[in-house]
Design a protein around this motif. Structure first.
Motif, PDB file in Angstrom:
ATOM      1  N   LYS A 113       0.653  -1.225   0.026  1.00  0.00           N
ATOM      2  CA  LYS A 113      -0.068  -0.050  -0.028  1.00  0.00           C
ATOM      3  C   LYS A 113       0.830   1.213   0.072  1.00  0.00           C
ATOM      4  CE  LYS A 113      -3.740  -2.303   2.684  1.00  0.00           C
ATOM      5  NZ  LYS A 113      -3.026  -3.557   2.679  1.00  0.00           N
ATOM      6  N   ASP A 114       0.317   2.271  -0.443  1.00  0.00           N
ATOM      7  CA  ASP A 114       0.941   3.699  -0.439  1.00  0.00           C
ATOM      8  C   ASP A 114       1.703   4.040   0.714  1.00  0.00           C
ATOM      9  OD1 ASP A 114       0.274   3.867  -3.130  1.00  0.00           O
ATOM     10  OD2 ASP A 114      -1.458   5.322  -2.640  1.00  0.00           O
ATOM     11  N   ASP A 125       3.029   1.956   3.011  1.00  0.00           N
ATOM     12  CA  ASP A 125       3.862   0.754   3.650  1.00  0.00           C
ATOM     13  C   ASP A 125       5.344   1.189   3.731  1.00  0.00           C
ATOM     14  OD1 ASP A 125       1.765  -0.876   4.142  1.00  0.00           O
ATOM     15  OD2 ASP A 125       1.921  -1.952   2.528  1.00  0.00           O
TER      16      ASP A 125
END
Length: 95
Positions: free
Chosen positions: A16-17, A19
């Motif tokens: 995800k963006d 992470d």
């Protein structure tokens, strides 16, 4: 098995963006690789520990999984994956 490759799976299908992933090895928690999606950066530290990982680490940018190629007994040990605040441990034994 000596000379083959092994993949340590993050169990993510896609990062995800926000992470952040970090792979570490051994008792000293030596950094091997990291991905920071917020800054869109990916770094592999394959020249650590006297070069035992040199040209042998492959980091999957999509999943964060780490592949070690041409493994030897020197790669036996504890590997730690940290994804944000969650830690996952692996024990690799090379024969």
């Amino acid at each position: 098995m000596k000379g083959s490759s092994v993949t340590l799976n993050s169990d993510l299908t896609e990062m995800k963006d926000n992470d952040q992933i970090q792979w570490r090895f051994g008792n000293q928690n030596t950094s091997l690789a990291e991905i920071n999606k917020q800054t869109d950066s990916m770094t592999v530290y394959d020249d650590v520990l006297d070069g035992r990982f040199r040209n042998r680490l492959r980091l999957d940018k999509q999943t964060g999984s780490l592949t070690i190629t041409d493994i030897t007994a020197e790669h036996t040990g504890d590997y730690e994956l940290q994804i944000n605040s969650v830690t996952k441990c692996f024990l690799l034994t090379v024969y």
